[in-house]
Write a protein that holds these residues in place. Sequence first.
Motif, PDB file in Angstrom:
ATOM      1  N   ILE A  71       2.196   6.227  -7.198  1.00  0.00           N
ATOM      2  CA  ILE A  71       1.205   7.151  -7.749  1.00  0.00           C
ATOM      3  C   ILE A  71       1.746   8.578  -7.739  1.00  0.00           C
ATOM      4  O   ILE A  71       1.603   9.332  -8.702  1.00  0.00           O
ATOM      5  CB  ILE A  71      -0.110   7.060  -6.942  1.00  0.00           C
ATOM      6  CG1 ILE A  71      -0.808   5.722  -7.246  1.00  0.00           C
ATOM      7  CG2 ILE A  71      -1.038   8.225  -7.268  1.00  0.00           C
ATOM      8  CD1 ILE A  71      -1.983   5.421  -6.333  1.00  0.00           C
ATOM      9  N   GLU A  72       2.407   8.934  -6.636  1.00  0.00           N
ATOM     10  CA  GLU A  72       2.980  10.278  -6.528  1.00  0.00           C
ATOM     11  C   GLU A  72       4.148  10.447  -7.500  1.00  0.00           C
ATOM     12  O   GLU A  72       4.274  11.470  -8.173  1.00  0.00           O
ATOM     13  CB  GLU A  72       3.448  10.526  -5.092  1.00  0.00           C
ATOM     14  CG  GLU A  72       4.002  11.920  -4.866  1.00  0.00           C
ATOM     15  CD  GLU A  72       4.389  12.165  -3.417  1.00  0.00           C
ATOM     16  OE1 GLU A  72       5.024  13.196  -3.150  1.00  0.00           O
ATOM     17  OE2 GLU A  72       4.060  11.317  -2.561  1.00  0.00           O
ATOM     18  N   LEU A  84      -9.251   6.055  -2.005  1.00  0.00           N
ATOM     19  CA  LEU A  84      -8.228   6.622  -2.878  1.00  0.00           C
ATOM     20  C   LEU A  84      -8.360   6.144  -4.318  1.00  0.00           C
ATOM     21  O   LEU A  84      -7.884   6.804  -5.241  1.00  0.00           O
ATOM     22  CB  LEU A  84      -6.833   6.271  -2.352  1.00  0.00           C
ATOM     23  CG  LEU A  84      -6.509   6.802  -0.951  1.00  0.00           C
ATOM     24  CD1 LEU A  84      -5.138   6.318  -0.517  1.00  0.00           C
ATOM     25  CD2 LEU A  84      -6.573   8.316  -0.927  1.00  0.00           C
ATOM     26  N   LEU A 112      -7.897   6.477 -10.003  1.00  0.00           N
ATOM     27  CA  LEU A 112      -7.792   7.329  -8.827  1.00  0.00           C
ATOM     28  C   LEU A 112      -9.123   8.037  -8.650  1.00  0.00           C
ATOM     29  O   LEU A 112      -9.701   8.541  -9.611  1.00  0.00           O
ATOM     30  CB  LEU A 112      -6.669   8.358  -9.000  1.00  0.00           C
ATOM     31  CG  LEU A 112      -5.243   7.814  -8.971  1.00  0.00           C
ATOM     32  CD1 LEU A 112      -4.252   8.960  -9.034  1.00  0.00           C
ATOM     33  CD2 LEU A 112      -4.999   6.994  -7.718  1.00  0.00           C
ATOM     34  N   LEU A 172      -6.650   0.407  -0.470  1.00  0.00           N
ATOM     35  CA  LEU A 172      -6.698   1.758  -1.028  1.00  0.00           C
ATOM     36  C   LEU A 172      -8.127   2.143  -1.401  1.00  0.00           C
ATOM     37  O   LEU A 172      -8.534   3.300  -1.254  1.00  0.00           O
ATOM     38  CB  LEU A 172      -5.790   1.855  -2.258  1.00  0.00           C
ATOM     39  CG  LEU A 172      -4.281   1.840  -1.993  1.00  0.00           C
ATOM     40  CD1 LEU A 172      -3.512   1.839  -3.307  1.00  0.00           C
ATOM     41  CD2 LEU A 172      -3.869   3.035  -1.145  1.00  0.00           C
ATOM     42  N   VAL A 207       0.843  -1.202   0.000  1.00  0.00           N
ATOM     43  CA  VAL A 207       0.000   0.000   0.000  1.00  0.00           C
ATOM     44  C   VAL A 207       0.875   1.248   0.000  1.00  0.00           C
ATOM     45  O   VAL A 207       0.655   2.186  -0.772  1.00  0.00           O
ATOM     46  CB  VAL A 207      -0.949   0.013   1.223  1.00  0.00           C
ATOM     47  CG1 VAL A 207      -1.577   1.398   1.396  1.00  0.00           C
ATOM     48  CG2 VAL A 207      -2.051  -1.023   1.054  1.00  0.00           C
ATOM     49  N   HIS A 208       1.886   1.249   0.862  1.00  0.00           N
ATOM     50  CA  HIS A 208       2.797   2.398   0.923  1.00  0.00           C
ATOM     51  C   HIS A 208       3.553   2.562  -0.403  1.00  0.00           C
ATOM     52  O   HIS A 208       3.733   3.681  -0.889  1.00  0.00           O
ATOM     53  CB  HIS A 208       3.794   2.214   2.069  1.00  0.00           C
ATOM     54  CG  HIS A 208       3.189   2.371   3.425  1.00  0.00           C
ATOM     55  ND1 HIS A 208       2.801   3.588   3.931  1.00  0.00           N
ATOM     56  CD2 HIS A 208       2.881   1.456   4.381  1.00  0.00           C
ATOM     57  CE1 HIS A 208       2.299   3.426   5.144  1.00  0.00           C
ATOM     58  NE2 HIS A 208       2.334   2.142   5.440  1.00  0.00           N
ATOM     59  N   ARG A 242       1.241   4.055  -3.052  1.00  0.00           N
ATOM     60  CA  ARG A 242       1.020   5.490  -2.869  1.00  0.00           C
ATOM     61  C   ARG A 242       2.253   6.278  -3.338  1.00  0.00           C
ATOM     62  O   ARG A 242       2.133   7.337  -3.948  1.00  0.00           O
ATOM     63  CB  ARG A 242       0.698   5.788  -1.401  1.00  0.00           C
ATOM     64  CG  ARG A 242      -0.599   5.136  -0.947  1.00  0.00           C
ATOM     65  CD  ARG A 242      -0.896   5.360   0.508  1.00  0.00           C
ATOM     66  NE  ARG A 242      -1.522   6.655   0.743  1.00  0.00           N
ATOM     67  CZ  ARG A 242      -2.100   6.988   1.897  1.00  0.00           C
ATOM     68  NH1 ARG A 242      -2.123   6.132   2.894  1.00  0.00           N
ATOM     69  NH2 ARG A 242      -2.651   8.174   2.049  1.00  0.00           N
ATOM     70  N   ASP A 243       3.440   5.737  -3.061  1.00  0.00           N
ATOM     71  CA  ASP A 243       4.674   6.383  -3.534  1.00  0.00           C
ATOM     72  C   ASP A 243       4.737   6.365  -5.060  1.00  0.00           C
ATOM     73  O   ASP A 243       5.150   7.349  -5.692  1.00  0.00           O
ATOM     74  CB  ASP A 243       5.904   5.673  -2.960  1.00  0.00           C
ATOM     75  CG  ASP A 243       6.068   5.893  -1.466  1.00  0.00           C
ATOM     76  OD1 ASP A 243       5.456   6.845  -0.942  1.00  0.00           O
ATOM     77  OD2 ASP A 243       6.794   5.109  -0.829  1.00  0.00           O
ATOM     78  N   GLU A 266      -7.936  10.083   8.940  1.00  0.00           N
ATOM     79  CA  GLU A 266      -7.698   8.941   8.051  1.00  0.00           C
ATOM     80  C   GLU A 266      -8.491   7.724   8.508  1.00  0.00           C
ATOM     81  O   GLU A 266      -9.047   6.986   7.687  1.00  0.00           O
ATOM     82  CB  GLU A 266      -6.206   8.608   8.011  1.00  0.00           C
ATOM     83  CG  GLU A 266      -5.354   9.634   7.289  1.00  0.00           C
ATOM     84  CD  GLU A 266      -3.892   9.236   7.258  1.00  0.00           C
ATOM     85  OE1 GLU A 266      -3.539   8.195   7.864  1.00  0.00           O
ATOM     86  OE2 GLU A 266      -3.090   9.958   6.638  1.00  0.00           O
TER      87      GLU A 266
END
Length: 211
Positions: free
Chosen positions: A22-23, A62, A73, A57, A15-16, A19-20, A142
């Motif tokens: 996607i950024e 998200l 997204l 997610l 998951v982390h 997210r990294d 959150e």
Amino acid sequence: MKPTPSGKKVYLDIVHQLRDMIEHDGLKTGDKIPSERELSERLNVGRSSVREALRALELLGLIETRRGEGTFLRDFRDHQLVELLSTFILQDNDVRCDVLHTKQLLEKDCLRLVAENRDLHASGLATVAEMLENDYFLTEEEFLKAIIFLSKNRLLTKIWVILNQYHSNLTSSKPLSDHEFPKKLVEALAAGDQSKVIQIYEEMQKLSKLP
């Protein structure tokens, strides 16, 4: 792939990473993200773990899965409603209290819906409990967001997201340093005890007001 921290589920680490990713890729709301197979190859992990991570997610609001199209997204922006609410806020300095009160009413309604349909949300609540156990949620916001998205009521959720956005701009997020009440809340939701759920929620709100 990064080494998975001891004691944590593989999918939480993914998951982390997602997210990294996607950024890093500069993906925006409405953009399609890679398929399970592509993510599995890119992150060098099993597809079942990727599937669990995507589900987490989605639980957090998200991403959303569209049958036959893929995973995207999520975008909850409603420009007309935002414009209307902005005008309302700018015209009345005392409306901040109304925003908070309305936000809390929506949160209670969503909590009641989850408790009322606890059998439908059992797996989702189990995921939230596991994420709590592994310190995934950094703020109370959150945590509540994950529960609210479980309600599956799109209108309530959409309005809450907008109200929460304004409220977040007015106040700083409360760190989720104490997991006692969130854990009790998840347990009460899983038991379908609506009165207990609201009682715990209100106790959490009182604690949030403390310095």
